[in-house]
Design a protein around this motif. Sequence first.
Motif, PDB file in Angstrom:
ATOM      1  N   GLU A   1       0.837  -1.206   0.000  1.00 56.35           N
ATOM      2  CA  GLU A   1       0.000   0.000   0.000  1.00 56.35           C
ATOM      3  C   GLU A   1       0.871   1.255   0.000  1.00 56.35           C
ATOM      4  N   ALA A   2       1.965   1.249   0.754  1.00 62.35           N
ATOM      5  CA  ALA A   2       2.875   2.395   0.773  1.00 62.35           C
ATOM      6  C   ALA A   2       3.492   2.596  -0.611  1.00 62.35           C
ATOM      7  N   ILE A   3       3.900   1.509  -1.247  1.00 62.72           N
ATOM      8  CA  ILE A   3       4.484   1.597  -2.585  1.00 62.72           C
ATOM      9  C   ILE A   3       3.442   2.114  -3.582  1.00 62.72           C
ATOM     10  N   ARG A   4       2.218   1.604  -3.495  1.00 63.23           N
ATOM     11  CA  ARG A   4       1.143   2.044  -4.391  1.00 63.23           C
ATOM     12  C   ARG A   4       0.893   3.544  -4.277  1.00 63.23           C
ATOM     13  N   LEU A   5       1.018   4.064  -3.045  1.00 67.51           N
ATOM     14  CA  LEU A   5       0.788   5.484  -2.803  1.00 67.51           C
ATOM     15  C   LEU A   5       2.059   6.331  -2.982  1.00 67.51           C
ATOM     16  N   HIS A   6       3.140   5.679  -3.458  1.00 66.49           N
ATOM     17  CA  HIS A   6       4.419   6.358  -3.703  1.00 66.49           C
ATOM     18  C   HIS A   6       4.959   7.014  -2.429  1.00 66.49           C
ATOM     19  N   GLN A   7       4.875   6.269  -1.325  1.00 67.44           N
ATOM     20  CA  GLN A   7       5.380   6.763  -0.044  1.00 67.44           C
ATOM     21  C   GLN A   7       6.475   5.826   0.434  1.00 67.44           C
ATOM     22  N   ASN A   8       7.552   6.379   0.956  1.00 66.31           N
ATOM     23  CA  ASN A   8       8.686   5.563   1.380  1.00 66.31           C
ATOM     24  C   ASN A   8       8.663   5.257   2.879  1.00 66.31           C
ATOM     25  N   PHE A   9       7.516   5.361   3.509  1.00 65.80           N
ATOM     26  CA  PHE A   9       7.362   5.047   4.933  1.00 65.80           C
ATOM     27  C   PHE A   9       6.087   4.227   5.098  1.00 65.80           C
ATOM     28  N   ILE A  10       6.007   3.501   6.208  1.00 63.02           N
ATOM     29  CA  ILE A  10       4.804   2.732   6.535  1.00 63.02           C
ATOM     30  C   ILE A  10       4.282   3.248   7.868  1.00 63.02           C
ATOM     31  N   ALA A  11       3.084   3.800   7.827  1.00 63.59           N
ATOM     32  CA  ALA A  11       2.419   4.352   9.008  1.00 63.59           C
ATOM     33  C   ALA A  11       1.265   3.426   9.401  1.00 63.59           C
ATOM     34  N   PRO A  12       0.658   3.653  10.563  1.00 60.61           N
ATOM     35  CA  PRO A  12      -0.501   2.835  10.945  1.00 60.61           C
ATOM     36  C   PRO A  12      -1.604   2.838   9.880  1.00 60.61           C
ATOM     37  N   GLU A  13      -1.754   3.957   9.166  1.00 58.56           N
ATOM     38  CA  GLU A  13      -2.773   4.016   8.119  1.00 58.56           C
ATOM     39  C   GLU A  13      -2.488   2.997   7.011  1.00 58.56           C
ATOM     40  N   HIS A  14      -1.199   2.793   6.688  1.00 59.67           N
ATOM     41  CA  HIS A  14      -0.841   1.779   5.690  1.00 59.67           C
ATOM     42  C   HIS A  14      -1.178   0.380   6.213  1.00 59.67           C
ATOM     43  N   ILE A  15      -0.943   0.173   7.503  1.00 63.41           N
ATOM     44  CA  ILE A  15      -1.259  -1.125   8.099  1.00 63.41           C
ATOM     45  C   ILE A  15      -2.764  -1.382   8.007  1.00 63.41           C
ATOM     46  N   MET A  16      -3.558  -0.342   8.288  1.00 67.25           N
ATOM     47  CA  MET A  16      -5.011  -0.486   8.181  1.00 67.25           C
ATOM     48  C   MET A  16      -5.427  -0.735   6.736  1.00 67.25           C
ATOM     49  N   LEU A  17      -4.778  -0.060   5.790  1.00 70.88           N
ATOM     50  CA  LEU A  17      -5.060  -0.309   4.375  1.00 70.88           C
ATOM     51  C   LEU A  17      -4.723  -1.760   4.011  1.00 70.88           C
ATOM     52  N   GLY A  18      -3.633  -2.279   4.555  1.00 66.23           N
ATOM     53  CA  GLY A  18      -3.274  -3.682   4.346  1.00 66.23           C
ATOM     54  C   GLY A  18      -4.319  -4.620   4.924  1.00 66.23           C
ATOM     55  N   LEU A  19      -4.835  -4.256   6.083  1.00 74.17           N
ATOM     56  CA  LEU A  19      -5.888  -5.058   6.715  1.00 74.17           C
ATOM     57  C   LEU A  19      -7.139  -5.084   5.827  1.00 74.17           C
ATOM     58  N   LEU A  20      -7.503  -3.930   5.300  1.00 80.78           N
ATOM     59  CA  LEU A  20      -8.677  -3.862   4.424  1.00 80.78           C
ATOM     60  C   LEU A  20      -8.441  -4.650   3.134  1.00 80.78           C
ATOM     61  N   ARG A  21      -7.238  -4.557   2.601  1.00 78.33           N
ATOM     62  CA  ARG A  21      -6.912  -5.270   1.364  1.00 78.33           C
ATOM     63  C   ARG A  21      -6.922  -6.773   1.583  1.00 78.33           C
ATOM     64  N   GLU A  22      -6.425  -7.220   2.731  1.00 80.43           N
ATOM     65  CA  GLU A  22      -6.421  -8.650   3.053  1.00 80.43           C
ATOM     66  C   GLU A  22      -7.863  -9.140   3.194  1.00 80.43           C
ATOM     67  N   GLY A  23      -8.648  -8.427   3.965  1.00 80.36           N
ATOM     68  CA  GLY A  23     -10.091  -8.552   4.023  1.00 80.36           C
ATOM     69  C   GLY A  23     -10.730  -9.842   4.491  1.00 80.36           C
ATOM     70  N   GLU A  24      -9.966 -10.808   4.983  1.00 82.67           N
ATOM     71  CA  GLU A  24     -10.592 -12.076   5.376  1.00 82.67           C
ATOM     72  C   GLU A  24     -10.322 -12.475   6.822  1.00 82.67           C
ATOM     73  N   GLY A  25      -9.529 -11.742   7.525  1.00 84.75           N
ATOM     74  CA  GLY A  25      -9.186 -12.105   8.891  1.00 84.75           C
ATOM     75  C   GLY A  25     -10.274 -11.744   9.882  1.00 84.75           C
TER      76      GLY A  25
END
Length: 200
Positions: free
Chosen positions: A147-171
């Motif tokens: 998600e950070a790479i998709r947004l062209h950002q070189n850092f990972i923040a909690p918002e990226h983690i939440m985006l990863g959670l949404l993208r995973e979507g099955e847990g």
Amino acid sequence: MFERFTAAARQVVVGAQAQARDLGHDRIGTEHVLLSMLAEEDGAVARLLRPLDLATARADVRRIYPSDRPDLSFTEADDEDAAALKAIGIDLDKVRAAIEESFGAGSLRLPKPAPRKRGIFGKFYASGGHIPFSPRAKKLLELSLREAIRLHQNFIAPEHIMLGLLREGEGLAARILADHDVDFRKLRADLENALKNEAA
């Protein structure tokens, strides 16, 4: 990958381990990551998820995925069960009092398990040992990088983690969010806006 994590994102990972340990679970799942983000009440993720809060989400986790260490203390005995036992002459309060008189206060609660031996010399770690990430939680963290790479950002923040959670979507975390009618598309858009403002 972890070198890209901001201090807040690292705290999410550390907090997820603490949440798993507090709940008596033997692995860190997506639900523990969600709980860790909700624990940071002033964080962007917790603000965007309101009215869902930590206490509500923890109750959901306990309901869906009970502790590996059961509590035998009768403190949460169902009223119907207590009434049924009383009808046949068994009073839970008297049973508890008798056991605690014989064996000491709190003797019905199971102790936390001893830390496992680690290393070739069998040393014990004071932290209670490492709790591993589930495969789904590992995938969530990998997706946060994507998600950070998709947004062209070189850092990972909690918002990226939440985006990863949404993208995973099955847990279990996604299930809790769905149970509370969280609009995944709107949350995704809000998270991306928050990240754009943070990067600016």
